[in-house]
Motif scaffolding. Structure first.
Motif, mmCIF file in Angstrom:
data_model
loop_
_atom_site.group_PDB
_atom_site.id
_atom_site.type_symbol
_atom_site.label_atom_id
_atom_site.label_comp_id
_atom_site.label_asym_id
_atom_site.label_seq_id
_atom_site.Cartn_x
_atom_site.Cartn_y
_atom_site.Cartn_z
ATOM 1 N N ASP A 19 -0.753 -9.565 -6.455
ATOM 2 C CA ASP A 19 -0.336 -8.653 -7.511
ATOM 3 C C ASP A 19 0.874 -7.800 -7.124
ATOM 4 O OD1 ASP A 19 -2.424 -9.599 -9.006
ATOM 5 O OD2 ASP A 19 -3.775 -7.979 -8.445
ATOM 6 N N ALA A 20 1.295 -7.898 -5.880
ATOM 7 C CA ALA A 20 2.415 -7.082 -5.407
ATOM 8 C C ALA A 20 3.727 -7.747 -5.811
ATOM 9 C CB ALA A 20 2.347 -6.901 -3.899
ATOM 10 N N VAL A 21 4.257 -7.354 -6.939
ATOM 11 C CA VAL A 21 5.471 -7.967 -7.449
ATOM 12 C C VAL A 21 6.693 -7.327 -6.810
ATOM 13 C CG1 VAL A 21 6.820 -8.394 -9.527
ATOM 14 C CG2 VAL A 21 4.333 -8.492 -9.620
ATOM 15 N N CYS A 22 6.687 -6.032 -6.674
ATOM 16 C CA CYS A 22 7.813 -5.286 -6.131
ATOM 17 C C CYS A 22 7.421 -4.711 -4.774
ATOM 18 C CB CYS A 22 8.198 -4.166 -7.089
ATOM 19 S SG CYS A 22 9.534 -3.121 -6.479
ATOM 20 N N LEU A 23 8.167 -5.045 -3.724
ATOM 21 C CA LEU A 23 7.832 -4.606 -2.375
ATOM 22 C C LEU A 23 7.789 -3.086 -2.268
ATOM 23 C CD1 LEU A 23 7.281 -5.242 0.606
ATOM 24 C CD2 LEU A 23 9.754 -5.251 0.959
ATOM 25 N N VAL A 24 8.757 -2.409 -2.841
ATOM 26 C CA VAL A 24 8.814 -0.951 -2.724
ATOM 27 C C VAL A 24 7.614 -0.300 -3.414
ATOM 28 C CG1 VAL A 24 10.162 1.100 -3.303
ATOM 29 C CG2 VAL A 24 11.311 -0.936 -2.472
ATOM 30 N N ARG A 25 7.235 -0.808 -4.576
ATOM 31 C CA ARG A 25 6.057 -0.273 -5.264
ATOM 32 C C ARG A 25 4.790 -0.528 -4.449
ATOM 33 N NH1 ARG A 25 5.787 -2.209 -11.262
ATOM 34 N NH2 ARG A 25 7.044 -3.734 -10.223
ATOM 35 N N PHE A 26 4.715 -1.703 -3.818
ATOM 36 C CA PHE A 26 3.569 -2.038 -2.979
ATOM 37 C C PHE A 26 3.515 -1.108 -1.769
ATOM 38 C CE2 PHE A 26 1.794 -4.449 0.592
ATOM 39 C CZ PHE A 26 0.525 -4.697 0.093
ATOM 40 N N LEU A 27 4.656 -0.872 -1.121
ATOM 41 C CA LEU A 27 4.701 -0.014 0.066
ATOM 42 C C LEU A 27 4.458 1.458 -0.276
ATOM 43 C CD1 LEU A 27 7.719 -1.583 1.974
ATOM 44 C CD2 LEU A 27 5.280 -1.875 2.447
ATOM 45 N N ALA A 28 4.720 1.846 -1.503
ATOM 46 C CA ALA A 28 4.501 3.237 -1.906
ATOM 47 C C ALA A 28 3.033 3.620 -1.800
ATOM 48 C CB ALA A 28 5.011 3.464 -3.320
ATOM 49 N N GLY A 29 2.137 2.637 -1.797
ATOM 50 C CA GLY A 29 0.710 2.909 -1.680
ATOM 51 C C GLY A 29 0.243 3.146 -0.253
ATOM 52 N N LEU A 30 1.117 2.937 0.728
ATOM 53 C CA LEU A 30 0.736 3.161 2.126
ATOM 54 C C LEU A 30 0.625 4.657 2.412
ATOM 55 C CD1 LEU A 30 3.085 0.677 4.035
ATOM 56 C CD2 LEU A 30 0.625 0.477 3.684
ATOM 57 N N PRO A 31 -0.441 5.066 3.095
ATOM 58 C CA PRO A 31 -0.515 6.478 3.496
ATOM 59 C C PRO A 31 0.439 6.737 4.659
ATOM 60 C CG PRO A 31 -2.433 5.279 4.281
ATOM 61 C CD PRO A 31 -1.644 4.315 3.444
ATOM 62 N N ASP A 32 1.054 7.887 4.662
ATOM 63 C CA ASP A 32 2.019 8.244 5.708
ATOM 64 C C ASP A 32 1.303 9.016 6.813
ATOM 65 O OD1 ASP A 32 4.180 8.925 7.243
ATOM 66 O OD2 ASP A 32 5.418 9.569 5.554
ATOM 67 N N PRO A 33 1.116 8.419 8.010
ATOM 68 C CA PRO A 33 0.387 9.092 9.082
ATOM 69 C C PRO A 33 1.224 10.128 9.836
ATOM 70 C CG PRO A 33 1.081 6.939 9.826
ATOM 71 C CD PRO A 33 1.492 7.061 8.377
ATOM 72 N N ARG A 34 2.511 10.234 9.512
ATOM 73 C CA ARG A 34 3.372 11.166 10.244
ATOM 74 C C ARG A 34 3.106 12.605 9.820
ATOM 75 N NH1 ARG A 34 9.015 9.006 8.505
ATOM 76 N NH2 ARG A 34 7.880 9.031 6.547
ATOM 77 N N ASP A 35 3.381 13.530 10.753
ATOM 78 C CA ASP A 35 3.271 14.955 10.454
ATOM 79 C C ASP A 35 4.356 15.312 9.433
ATOM 80 O OD1 ASP A 35 2.273 17.614 10.824
ATOM 81 O OD2 ASP A 35 4.052 18.046 12.020
ATOM 82 N N ARG A 36 4.045 16.225 8.549
ATOM 83 C CA ARG A 36 4.986 16.604 7.494
ATOM 84 C C ARG A 36 6.331 17.065 8.070
ATOM 85 N NH1 ARG A 36 4.593 17.554 2.129
ATOM 86 N NH2 ARG A 36 5.896 19.154 1.224
ATOM 87 N N ARG A 37 6.300 17.744 9.205
ATOM 88 C CA ARG A 37 7.547 18.240 9.812
ATOM 89 C C ARG A 37 8.385 17.115 10.410
ATOM 90 N NH1 ARG A 37 5.136 22.349 13.849
ATOM 91 N NH2 ARG A 37 3.558 20.750 13.732
ATOM 92 N N GLY A 38 7.769 15.955 10.703
ATOM 93 C CA GLY A 38 8.502 14.853 11.313
ATOM 94 C C GLY A 38 9.077 13.861 10.329
ATOM 95 N N ARG A 39 8.938 14.131 9.061
ATOM 96 C CA ARG A 39 9.406 13.197 8.041
ATOM 97 C C ARG A 39 10.846 13.479 7.670
ATOM 98 N NH1 ARG A 39 4.289 13.422 3.902
ATOM 99 N NH2 ARG A 39 2.716 12.983 5.470
#
Length: 66
Positions: A19-39
């Motif tokens: 169902d992942a048609v668009c790579l960027v839309r698919f990757l947008a669902g990944l949780p970001d494990p980085r600290d907010r200050r390191g982004r």
């Protein structure tokens, strides 16, 4: 760095791959494990750029970064 990649690999897929048609839309669902200050850049952009590097033939982190 490898521990972060292993952590991302253990996270269940946000949606089924067929169902992942668009790579960027698919990757947008990944949780970001980085600290907010390191982004500095969005995780979606970083993973998409890394995937493009691998598809272009990069075999190491240095080659992907280049």
């Amino acid at each position: 760095m490898s521990s972060g990649l292993e952590e991302l690999a253990r996270i269940p897929s946000p949606q089924p791959l067929p169902d992942a048609v668009c790579l960027v839309r698919f990757l947008a669902g990944l949780p970001d494990p980085r600290d907010r200050r390191g982004r500095r850049f969005p995780l979606t952009a970083l993973v998409a750029a890394a995937a493009a590097g691998v598809l272009a033939g990069a075999r190491s982190l240095t080659a992907i970064a280049e």
